[in-house]
Structures are given as C-alpha cells and as structure tokens.
Design a protein around this motif. Sequence first.
Motif, mmCIF file in Angstrom:
data_model
loop_
_atom_site.group_PDB
_atom_site.id
_atom_site.type_symbol
_atom_site.label_atom_id
_atom_site.label_comp_id
_atom_site.label_asym_id
_atom_site.label_seq_id
_atom_site.Cartn_x
_atom_site.Cartn_y
_atom_site.Cartn_z
ATOM 1 N N ASP A 139 33.971 66.070 77.057
ATOM 2 C CA ASP A 139 35.314 66.010 77.638
ATOM 3 C C ASP A 139 36.311 66.841 76.841
ATOM 4 O O ASP A 139 37.305 67.322 77.396
ATOM 5 N N ASP A 140 36.074 66.988 75.539
ATOM 6 C CA ASP A 140 36.976 67.765 74.693
ATOM 7 C C ASP A 140 36.523 69.216 74.526
ATOM 8 O O ASP A 140 37.230 70.015 73.884
ATOM 9 N N LEU A 157 34.632 71.050 77.264
ATOM 10 C CA LEU A 157 34.428 71.750 78.531
ATOM 11 C C LEU A 157 35.458 71.289 79.548
ATOM 12 O O LEU A 157 35.968 70.164 79.485
ATOM 13 N N ASP A 158 35.738 72.143 80.512
ATOM 14 C CA ASP A 158 36.636 71.781 81.599
ATOM 15 C C ASP A 158 35.948 70.765 82.507
ATOM 16 O O ASP A 158 34.722 70.815 82.704
ATOM 17 N N ARG A 159 36.740 69.853 83.075
ATOM 18 C CA ARG A 159 36.154 68.821 83.937
ATOM 19 C C ARG A 159 35.395 69.419 85.118
ATOM 20 O O ARG A 159 34.459 68.816 85.626
ATOM 21 N N SER A 160 35.781 70.602 85.548
ATOM 22 C CA SER A 160 35.097 71.235 86.674
ATOM 23 C C SER A 160 33.651 71.585 86.337
ATOM 24 O O SER A 160 32.829 71.794 87.240
ATOM 25 N N GLU A 161 33.331 71.679 85.038
ATOM 26 C CA GLU A 161 31.972 72.011 84.608
ATOM 27 C C GLU A 161 31.116 70.774 84.372
ATOM 28 O O GLU A 161 29.949 70.895 83.999
ATOM 29 N N SER A 211 27.600 66.581 90.126
ATOM 30 C CA SER A 211 28.633 67.413 89.523
ATOM 31 C C SER A 211 29.924 67.251 90.306
ATOM 32 O O SER A 211 29.922 66.859 91.484
ATOM 33 N N ASN A 212 31.049 67.567 89.676
ATOM 34 C CA ASN A 212 32.328 67.509 90.380
ATOM 35 C C ASN A 212 32.361 68.499 91.537
ATOM 36 O O ASN A 212 32.954 68.225 92.575
ATOM 37 N N HIS A 213 31.699 69.648 91.362
ATOM 38 C CA HIS A 213 31.619 70.615 92.462
ATOM 39 C C HIS A 213 30.829 70.036 93.632
ATOM 40 O O HIS A 213 31.176 70.263 94.805
ATOM 41 N N SER A 260 26.421 70.815 87.403
ATOM 42 C CA SER A 260 27.300 70.792 86.233
ATOM 43 C C SER A 260 26.485 70.959 84.961
ATOM 44 O O SER A 260 25.253 70.840 84.957
ATOM 45 N N ARG A 266 27.963 78.849 77.244
ATOM 46 C CA ARG A 266 28.990 77.825 77.039
ATOM 47 C C ARG A 266 28.352 76.432 76.953
ATOM 48 O O ARG A 266 28.761 75.595 76.136
#
Length: 374
Positions: free
Chosen positions: A54-55, A57-61, A123-125, A159, A252
């Motif tokens: 959470d600290d 990577l972006d939440r989208s990932e 995943s969020n996507h 994700s 990443r």
Amino acid sequence: MNRTIIDIHVVQTVPPSNINRDDTGSPKSAVYGGVRRARVSSQAWKRATRDAFDDLLDRSELGVRTKQVVELLTERITERAPELAERAVELATAVLGAAGVKLKAPRNKKDGPEESEFLLFLSNHQLDGLAELAVEAAGDETPKIDKAAARGRADREHSVDVALFGRMLANLPDLNVEAAAQVAHAISVHAVANEYDYFTAVDDHKAADVTEDAGAGMIGTVEFNSATLYRYANVDVDRLHGTLGDATATRRAVEAFVRAFVTSMPTGKQNTFANRTLPDAVLVVARETQPINLAGAYEEAIREGEKGGRVTGAVARLARHADELHAAYDETPVAAWAVGVGERGELLAEIASPVSLDGLVGGVGELVAERSVR
C-alpha cells in the motif's frame, strides 16, 4: 532462454514476541534438525508483504481478496451510474454469476448481499471491468451478460499482488493464476523454548482504600519466545512477466516485493511486545536455474556460546553454506547483493556486492529490466 529467479535470504532477530500464533494462542513452532524451532508461517509474512504494498504501489496496481465481492461491485456500479443504485446489487450478482462465481447468503447478515463461497482475489482493474460490463447490461429489464465477456473481464489486467501470490479457484480453474513468488515458513536458527508472561491490569477507578476485592482488575498469561529467524522467498521473474505482460510493471513488482518482504513484519501481539525490527543481514541472489532455499545452513541448530553470538554465527553460516553449495553444484549466480549491519555485512562480502537497501532494490530492478526485454 535462461530463466531469471530472484532468491531473498534474510537473517532477522526478533525480541520477546508472539507474532504468529496457533489456535491455542501459542507462538507457532516446528521441529527441524531434531530440535524445536520458532516458526512464522508463510501466510503471515505474505500478508505483511501485501500490506506493505500500500505504501509502495498505486492502488490501481493492486487487488482485493474478499468474499464480499457483490458489495464491492455494487459500490463500483453505483459510482459509475448513480441512477442504477436501486438495481446495483442485482447487476453485480448477475455479472458475477455470468463469470461463474458461486454465491451464497452471508452468515452474519440476514439482509446483506450475497457473498462468494470462497475468498476471491481480483485486481482493481478487474473489478472495474466487471462493473462496466454490468452497467452496459443495465438497459435490459433482466440483465443478460455474456459469460465469455464476464470471464474475460475477470482474467485480464492482473494486479501485482495477484500475479505474485496467485489465485486458486477450485470451481473456476480457468481463472486460476499461477503464483510467481514463493515464501517459506521462517524458522529460528537455534532451539527455542516458549515462555509465559503473567500479567495484571489495575482498575484505575477502584478506590485505593478498598480492602474487599483488592488487587488487579484482570490477570492472565501470554506465551512468547525470542528468536533469530532465517526467512526465505523467491520470485520467478519470467512467470511474473508472463502474467503482467509488461516489462516496466514487472520491474516495479519485483522491486516492491523485495523491499516489502525485507522490511515488513506480521502484526501479531505487536502492541504487547513492540517487537518490530529490521533484518541483521539480507542476501539476494539472481539465478537462472532454480530457486535455492539455504535453510540447510541451520540444520544443526546454533548453540549458546557459538563464536560471535547467534546473529553473527547465523550470517557466517549463511555465507559459508551458499559458497559451498554453489561450488558443489557448479551453480554460478547471475548476480548477488548483500545488506548487512556492521561487520555482519562484511561476512557476506565474498559472495555478494555490499549495498544499502536502496542499492539492493535498485540493482535488482536494473537486472530485471535488462533481462525482461531480451
């Protein structure tokens, strides 16, 4: 083409603590080398690693693992089309059913939306894609959602955490994702005997001159141990790249995993023991053959009085075992990096390049980027 595998070895001392307990409240343990060792389960450190993302990577990932997937989709459908708020639960249920997700009534909420039978890792996507599909089908009085389309939305744009830790659905094998990372149970490098802390809690409001029922407002015991742990994990970079489909995302993801695994700590009883530490030494090895766990360095438990103490002895054994194993099996690492506190880092200098944590993460990232685009 040769594979790219990243091995992460960590020696870390933890003071009195109970960071991962069993069903009786006792710190987990295991017998290894004929003696009882402290143990921290792989699931506990995987969870701590995921939380650390959470600290980093972006939440989208990232993704969400939950049974309350109908509730999540309902919220996303309503955000996209507020006018569908009254039908959002119906639409969410329909799109999940089309994807093959089996739902059931929640155990503790009589009027709540249905839940998936098992924890579902999306995943969020993927959640966004399913919500979009549901909105598209809202024009029909009875939503008709193509099954192939629904499954497709749930099986693309994985994700980072899904790609690393995998997804297993027994009744939907087509949606399974093979994990690119493996995490071992951490074990102490020495024998451990659990201890008990007898504690009392004073009732602040009880009058000082009360003689009846004098004493603590609560008493009890908590079990704990202290240990120098050997921790191990690996990442199959090629499998990760295959799942994510992008070299930049792969780099990443590996960088985030290395940093998160090295610096994270499970949170069990943390307020009681304030046991959070950073590793005494970290060895990261890039290989192109197979992952190699170096727990064999500690099959003979480190004993009291070993030269340099447990931590120095553990790091020295790690370096020696790695060197001897590489020689015996003609194993030539692609690269190796070491992070160590004081002289402990020097013990690894003959088999790895001494670096800081930032240097380690950056070096691994550069190697992954170079080998992911060949």
